[in-house]
Write a protein that holds these residues in place. Structure first.
Motif, PDB file in Angstrom:
ATOM      1  N   ILE A 112      36.522  54.058  54.774  1.00 26.88           N
ATOM      2  CA  ILE A 112      36.084  55.233  53.886  1.00 26.88           C
ATOM      3  C   ILE A 112      34.798  54.527  53.071  1.00 26.88           C
ATOM      4  CG2 ILE A 112      36.409  56.466  51.423  1.00 26.88           C
ATOM      5  CD1 ILE A 112      39.368  56.414  52.120  1.00 26.88           C
ATOM      6  N   ASN A 113      33.670  55.307  53.253  1.00 29.94           N
ATOM      7  CA  ASN A 113      32.598  55.135  52.603  1.00 29.94           C
ATOM      8  C   ASN A 113      32.232  55.911  51.514  1.00 29.94           C
ATOM      9  OD1 ASN A 113      29.991  54.383  52.038  1.00 29.94           O
ATOM     10  ND2 ASN A 113      29.043  55.363  54.027  1.00 29.94           N
ATOM     11  N   CYS A 114      32.109  55.409  50.098  1.00 29.38           N
ATOM     12  CA  CYS A 114      32.094  55.965  48.817  1.00 29.38           C
ATOM     13  C   CYS A 114      30.632  55.740  48.478  1.00 29.38           C
ATOM     14  CB  CYS A 114      32.845  55.325  47.945  1.00 29.38           C
ATOM     15  SG  CYS A 114      32.596  56.481  46.369  1.00 29.38           S
ATOM     16  N   ILE A 115      29.981  56.896  48.472  1.00 28.45           N
ATOM     17  CA  ILE A 115      28.480  56.690  48.265  1.00 28.45           C
ATOM     18  C   ILE A 115      28.183  56.485  46.724  1.00 28.45           C
ATOM     19  CG2 ILE A 115      26.359  57.872  48.142  1.00 28.45           C
ATOM     20  CD1 ILE A 115      27.196  57.201  50.872  1.00 28.45           C
ATOM     21  N   THR A 116      27.736  55.244  46.312  1.00 25.67           N
ATOM     22  CA  THR A 116      27.702  54.919  44.769  1.00 25.67           C
ATOM     23  C   THR A 116      26.359  54.923  44.355  1.00 25.67           C
ATOM     24  OG1 THR A 116      29.632  53.363  45.215  1.00 25.67           O
ATOM     25  CG2 THR A 116      28.584  53.038  43.424  1.00 25.67           C
ATOM     26  N   ALA A 117      25.871  56.190  44.000  1.00 21.10           N
ATOM     27  CA  ALA A 117      24.463  56.433  43.575  1.00 21.10           C
ATOM     28  C   ALA A 117      24.724  56.372  41.916  1.00 21.10           C
ATOM     29  CB  ALA A 117      23.821  57.874  44.026  1.00 21.10           C
ATOM     30  N   LEU A 118      25.561  56.760  41.471  1.00 19.21           N
ATOM     31  CA  LEU A 118      25.821  57.017  39.914  1.00 19.21           C
ATOM     32  C   LEU A 118      25.978  55.525  39.618  1.00 19.21           C
ATOM     33  CD1 LEU A 118      28.252  60.258  39.479  1.00 19.21           C
ATOM     34  CD2 LEU A 118      25.786  60.042  39.208  1.00 19.21           C
ATOM     35  N   PRO A 119      25.300  55.124  38.488  1.00 19.97           N
ATOM     36  CA  PRO A 119      25.276  53.733  37.887  1.00 19.97           C
ATOM     37  C   PRO A 119      26.597  53.190  37.539  1.00 19.97           C
ATOM     38  CG  PRO A 119      24.503  55.323  36.210  1.00 19.97           C
ATOM     39  CD  PRO A 119      24.609  56.092  37.507  1.00 19.97           C
ATOM     40  N   LEU A 120      26.895  51.883  38.140  1.00 22.86           N
ATOM     41  CA  LEU A 120      28.303  51.332  37.986  1.00 22.86           C
ATOM     42  C   LEU A 120      28.549  51.140  36.639  1.00 22.86           C
ATOM     43  CD1 LEU A 120      28.058  48.983  41.300  1.00 22.86           C
ATOM     44  CD2 LEU A 120      29.883  50.991  40.423  1.00 22.86           C
ATOM     45  N   TYR A 121      27.543  51.129  35.520  1.00 25.76           N
ATOM     46  CA  TYR A 121      27.965  50.561  34.097  1.00 25.76           C
ATOM     47  C   TYR A 121      28.660  51.962  33.652  1.00 25.76           C
ATOM     48  CZ  TYR A 121      23.985  53.558  32.928  1.00 25.76           C
ATOM     49  OH  TYR A 121      22.769  54.576  32.662  1.00 25.76           O
ATOM     50  N   HIS A 122      28.134  53.169  34.139  1.00 25.83           N
ATOM     51  CA  HIS A 122      28.752  54.502  33.738  1.00 25.83           C
ATOM     52  C   HIS A 122      30.561  54.483  34.076  1.00 25.83           C
ATOM     53  CE1 HIS A 122      29.512  58.729  33.254  1.00 25.83           C
ATOM     54  NE2 HIS A 122      28.600  58.533  32.191  1.00 25.83           N
ATOM     55  N   ILE A 123      31.375  54.922  33.301  1.00 24.17           N
ATOM     56  CA  ILE A 123      32.571  54.980  33.647  1.00 24.17           C
ATOM     57  C   ILE A 123      32.940  55.826  34.695  1.00 24.17           C
ATOM     58  CG2 ILE A 123      33.095  57.206  32.197  1.00 24.17           C
ATOM     59  CD1 ILE A 123      34.948  53.787  32.237  1.00 24.17           C
ATOM     60  N   PHE A 124      32.164  56.827  35.011  1.00 23.53           N
ATOM     61  CA  PHE A 124      32.605  57.609  36.302  1.00 23.53           C
ATOM     62  C   PHE A 124      32.464  56.839  37.533  1.00 23.53           C
ATOM     63  CE2 PHE A 124      30.875  61.778  38.600  1.00 23.53           C
ATOM     64  CZ  PHE A 124      31.963  61.800  39.383  1.00 23.53           C
ATOM     65  N   ALA A 125      31.274  56.109  37.569  1.00 25.55           N
ATOM     66  CA  ALA A 125      30.958  55.247  39.014  1.00 25.55           C
ATOM     67  C   ALA A 125      32.040  53.967  38.637  1.00 25.55           C
ATOM     68  CB  ALA A 125      29.702  54.995  39.212  1.00 25.55           C
ATOM     69  N   LEU A 126      32.176  53.769  38.019  1.00 21.83           N
ATOM     70  CA  LEU A 126      33.035  52.466  37.651  1.00 21.83           C
ATOM     71  C   LEU A 126      34.400  52.515  38.076  1.00 21.83           C
ATOM     72  CD1 LEU A 126      32.924  49.339  36.260  1.00 21.83           C
ATOM     73  CD2 LEU A 126      34.040  50.300  34.187  1.00 21.83           C
ATOM     74  N   THR A 127      34.935  53.570  37.620  1.00 22.04           N
ATOM     75  CA  THR A 127      36.291  54.016  37.986  1.00 22.04           C
ATOM     76  C   THR A 127      36.420  54.178  39.684  1.00 22.04           C
ATOM     77  OG1 THR A 127      36.720  54.976  35.904  1.00 22.04           O
ATOM     78  CG2 THR A 127      38.171  55.767  37.569  1.00 22.04           C
ATOM     79  N   LEU A 128      35.361  54.845  40.177  1.00 24.26           N
ATOM     80  CA  LEU A 128      35.459  55.148  41.528  1.00 24.26           C
ATOM     81  C   LEU A 128      35.413  53.739  42.436  1.00 24.26           C
ATOM     82  CD1 LEU A 128      33.574  58.425  41.762  1.00 24.26           C
ATOM     83  CD2 LEU A 128      36.195  58.100  42.125  1.00 24.26           C
ATOM     84  N   CYS A 129      34.603  52.848  41.817  1.00 22.80           N
ATOM     85  CA  CYS A 129      34.487  51.553  42.272  1.00 22.80           C
ATOM     86  C   CYS A 129      35.648  50.591  42.417  1.00 22.80           C
ATOM     87  CB  CYS A 129      33.553  50.567  41.539  1.00 22.80           C
ATOM     88  SG  CYS A 129      33.453  48.867  41.754  1.00 22.80           S
ATOM     89  N   PHE A 130      36.616  50.916  41.257  1.00 20.61           N
ATOM     90  CA  PHE A 130      37.847  50.123  41.491  1.00 20.61           C
ATOM     91  C   PHE A 130      38.962  50.939  42.272  1.00 20.61           C
ATOM     92  CE2 PHE A 130      36.999  48.467  36.919  1.00 20.61           C
ATOM     93  CZ  PHE A 130      37.310  47.036  37.453  1.00 20.61           C
ATOM     94  N   LEU A 131      38.589  52.465  42.596  1.00 22.06           N
ATOM     95  CA  LEU A 131      39.367  53.024  43.330  1.00 22.06           C
ATOM     96  C   LEU A 131      39.024  52.540  44.896  1.00 22.06           C
ATOM     97  CD1 LEU A 131      41.289  55.485  44.588  1.00 22.06           C
ATOM     98  CD2 LEU A 131      39.303  56.829  44.507  1.00 22.06           C
ATOM     99  N   SER A 132      37.943  52.397  45.113  1.00 21.32           N
ATOM    100  CA  SER A 132      37.417  51.686  46.491  1.00 21.32           C
ATOM    101  C   SER A 132      38.124  50.257  46.550  1.00 21.32           C
ATOM    102  CB  SER A 132      35.994  51.306  46.390  1.00 21.32           C
ATOM    103  OG  SER A 132      35.321  52.763  46.721  1.00 21.32           O
ATOM    104  N   VAL A 133      38.465  49.440  45.621  1.00 23.28           N
ATOM    105  CA  VAL A 133      38.812  48.247  45.494  1.00 23.28           C
ATOM    106  C   VAL A 133      40.335  48.148  46.206  1.00 23.28           C
ATOM    107  CG1 VAL A 133      39.656  46.159  44.328  1.00 23.28           C
ATOM    108  CG2 VAL A 133      37.204  46.984  44.042  1.00 23.28           C
ATOM    109  N   GLN A 134      41.077  49.373  45.079  1.00 21.84           N
ATOM    110  CA  GLN A 134      42.503  49.537  45.391  1.00 21.84           C
ATOM    111  C   GLN A 134      42.756  50.049  46.932  1.00 21.84           C
ATOM    112  OE1 GLN A 134      45.114  48.852  43.751  1.00 21.84           O
ATOM    113  NE2 GLN A 134      46.649  50.096  44.548  1.00 21.84           N
ATOM    114  N   TRP A 135      41.849  50.696  47.336  1.00 24.13           N
ATOM    115  CA  TRP A 135      41.858  51.305  48.845  1.00 24.13           C
ATOM    116  C   TRP A 135      41.774  50.169  49.820  1.00 24.13           C
ATOM    117  CZ3 TRP A 135      39.387  56.499  48.229  1.00 24.13           C
ATOM    118  CH2 TRP A 135      40.414  57.853  48.138  1.00 24.13           C
ATOM    119  N   GLY A 136      40.790  49.204  49.548  1.00 27.78           N
ATOM    120  CA  GLY A 136      40.181  48.258  50.378  1.00 27.78           C
ATOM    121  C   GLY A 136      39.390  48.927  51.376  1.00 27.78           C
ATOM    122  N   SER A 137      38.422  49.998  50.690  1.00 32.33           N
ATOM    123  CA  SER A 137      37.608  50.682  51.441  1.00 32.33           C
ATOM    124  C   SER A 137      36.079  50.176  50.866  1.00 32.33           C
ATOM    125  CB  SER A 137      37.351  52.311  51.004  1.00 32.33           C
ATOM    126  OG  SER A 137      37.394  52.394  49.757  1.00 32.33           O
TER     127      SER A 137
END
Length: 569
Positions: free
Chosen positions: A267-292
């Motif tokens: 799975i490739n999650c496009i991370t264009a929204l800034p990671l300091y923002h809670i929206f992208a930060l949460t999806l970053c953690f989702l990628s970690v949990q998935w291993g994507s």
């Protein structure tokens, strides 16, 4: 019938989505991170400017970072600020802080000196990791803050030796994106300040051993500052349990959409929204949990480069705010991309307009799935089913383990179809605002729901529609007018790219409606927009003033700043 007696939304859950999540399998976020780092060591974690980083590399680098922080002798619960864009150093820094047992304070890199000073002083952060591009802002205020340790990162630090050095040189000397700065080596109190380059810090940290984090799930993990679009930003205290809950809620909700991929590591999650923002930060953690893995977009405003990146490999999750979806749609080459792998087009951060959603689905074949959340809820609250085949115009259903209620000003739950304040309860909801007991008390009802400030209505199936923000409501001759409704309707007018509605003082009506419009058709006139509004809006909802603009003022995330429009109206 009121919301307190049952949860009608559970019947509308996609197949396989659990009603509840259990956070007890992880001791803290360090445990969750380290579990994924070890399990997925050989798999890609991120790609940035075509340079890849594996989970194993993030594991090693964040362990060095965490060990260096521990070697500083910071007290338990110390706050460490992160002032970085979407570059590989972000995940390494965030993971290092959490693994070391400290608290992350995410800082918008585009903050002014005043805003930065407020956040550093309010949080009490004594250490900051900052990209050199923004160090001149820190220089202006550092002597008035508690900062004692400064780690200066460069753009190319983790992009490979030769390529990284070239990128750093280009950013500094060709693009001239690094203003001159000089960070004082002594604090205002005369204490020596640690000042070190990111790569030097990593090398030094590799000489030490990382001690396991002893944080519990109830300890703070993040001070996530609210956007500040309606006033001075406050630090939402998010515990390890809050964030773990949001990760598991997101995993449960998004899984039905990605089942067709099979191997989640692809799975490739496009991370264009800034990671300091809670929206992208949460999806970053989702990628970690998935291993994507994530594709990091350091500058999403450069739409040409953004579209070029999307061409390079299949992408499966594309989270964005309405304005970013719009910007992509306006690019002449966007339509030629391959959208066959796109599983979820996730809208959040601001209201999604029907006009943008319609055009998005026509171009990509993917329905825009709108959700709702806040910094205070770790971005998770409600979401439309990811199996949806069309834009609903609602913010969807409460996610697993979340309870939603529509309440009046006295905290009483209202019946289905009645308009009131959206209130939320769940394991992802913050414990309060940092060092602001009065604000925390005001934020919660007597039965434990957090007041969101959003005006909403829920139907008998559990789908909720945001009417507007309390503070943005326009009062026209005694009638409540909600800007979101106007903007949604006007966005469908041919030739309109985006718009924003505000209230302005009016002697006869109390307030009159003014609409700011960005157009892609120069022949579109104020009369054209006015006629469209007359055809589609009742009398008191029609704008009295229409003003064309080349663009609208926005936060770094892309949320339109109505407050700024009001100040210049």
């Amino acid at each position: 019938m009121t919301f307190s007696t049952q949860k009608p939304w559970l019947d509308a859950y996609p197949a396989g989505v659990p009603h509840e999540i259990d956070t007890s399998s992880f001791r803290n976020l360090a445990h969750l991170l380290e579990t994924s780092f070890k399990k997925n060591a050989a798999s890609p974690f991120s790609v940035c400017m075509d340079r890849w980083m594996t989970y194993g590399q993030v594991d090693d680098a964040s362990a060095s970072m965490g060990a260096w922080l521990q070697h500083l002798g910071l007290p338990a619960g110390a706050r460490v600020a992160i002032m970085l864009p979407n570059v590989p150093q972000f995940a390494v820094t965030m993971s290092g802080i959490l693994r070391a047992g400290f608290v992350c304070v995410n800082v918008n890199p585009l903050y002014t000196a005043r805003e930065l000073k407020h956040q550093l002083c309010d949080s009490g952060a004594t250490t900051i990791v900052i990209l050199e591009n923004f160090a001149h802002t820190l220089e202006e205020v550092i002597q008035d803050t508690p900062i004692e340790n400064v780690v200066i990162a460069s753009m190319g630090d983790m992009l490979g030796f030769w390529f990284g050095r070239w990128i750093t040189f280009a950013v500094r000397h060709l693009a001239r994106m690094v203003p001159e700065y000089k960070i004082p080596r002594m604090t205002a109190a005369g204490k020596s300040r640690t000042l070190i380059a990111f790569n030097a810090m990593m090398e030094e940290g590799s000489k030490y051993s990382l001690k396991p984090s002893m944080q519990s799930r109830d300890d703070p993990a993040f001070l996530q500052y609210t956007g500040g679009t309606t006033g001075l930003s406050k630090g939402a205290v998010l515990t390890h349990n809050n964030v773990i809950a949001a990760i598991l809620q997101a995993q449960a909700w998004f899984t039905p959409a990605v089942l067709r991929i099979g191997d989640v590591s692809k799975i490739n999650c496009i991370t264009a929204l800034p990671l300091y923002h809670i929206f992208a930060l949460t999806l970053c953690f989702l990628s970690v949990q998935w291993g994507s893995y994530m594709t990091l977009i350091p500058n999403p405003r450069d739409i040409d480069k953004f579209v070029d990146v999307l061409k390079k490999r299949p992408f499966h999750l594309l989270p964005a705010v309405n304005t970013l979806f719009n910007a992509l749609l306006q690019h002449p080459h966007f339509k030629s991309l391959d959208f066959s792998h796109l599983c979820v087009s996730q809208a959040g951060g601001m209201a999604a307009s029907e006009g943008t959603a319609k055009r998005w689905q026509e171009v990509t074949g993917s329905a825009m799935v709108e959700g709702w959340g806040m910094s205070e809820t770790v971005a998770i609250g409600t979401n439309n089913p990811v199996t949806a085949t069309s834009f609903s115009g609602t913010i969807g259903l409460p996610l697993s383990s979340i309870d939603i209620a529509i309440k009046d000003d006295d905290g009483n739950s209202l019946a289905y179809g009645e308009v009131g304040e959206l209130c939320i309860k769940g394991p992802n909801v913050m414990v309060g605002y940092y060092q602001q007991p009065d604000e925390t008390h005001k934020a919660f009802t007597s039965d434990g729901f957090m007041r969101t400030g959003d005006i909403a209505v829920m139907d008998d199936k559990g789908f909720t529609r945001i009417v507007d923000r309390k503070k943005d409501m326009i009062l026209v001759s005694g009638f409540n007018v909600f800007p979101n409704e106007l903007e949604n309707v006007i966005s469908l007018c041919p030739g309109v790219v985006e718009c924003a509605a505000i209230g302005v003082l009016d002697d006869k009506q109390g307030e009159a409606i003014k609409v700011f419009v960005v157009r892609n058709d120069v022949t579109l006139t104020e009369d054209d927009v006015a006629r469209y509004c007359k055809q589609n809006l009742t009398g008191y909802k029609q704008p009295k003033y229409i003003e064309f603009r080349d663009d609208l003022p926005k936060t770094n995330v892309g949320k339109v700043l109505r407050r700024e429009l009001r100040s210049h109206a």
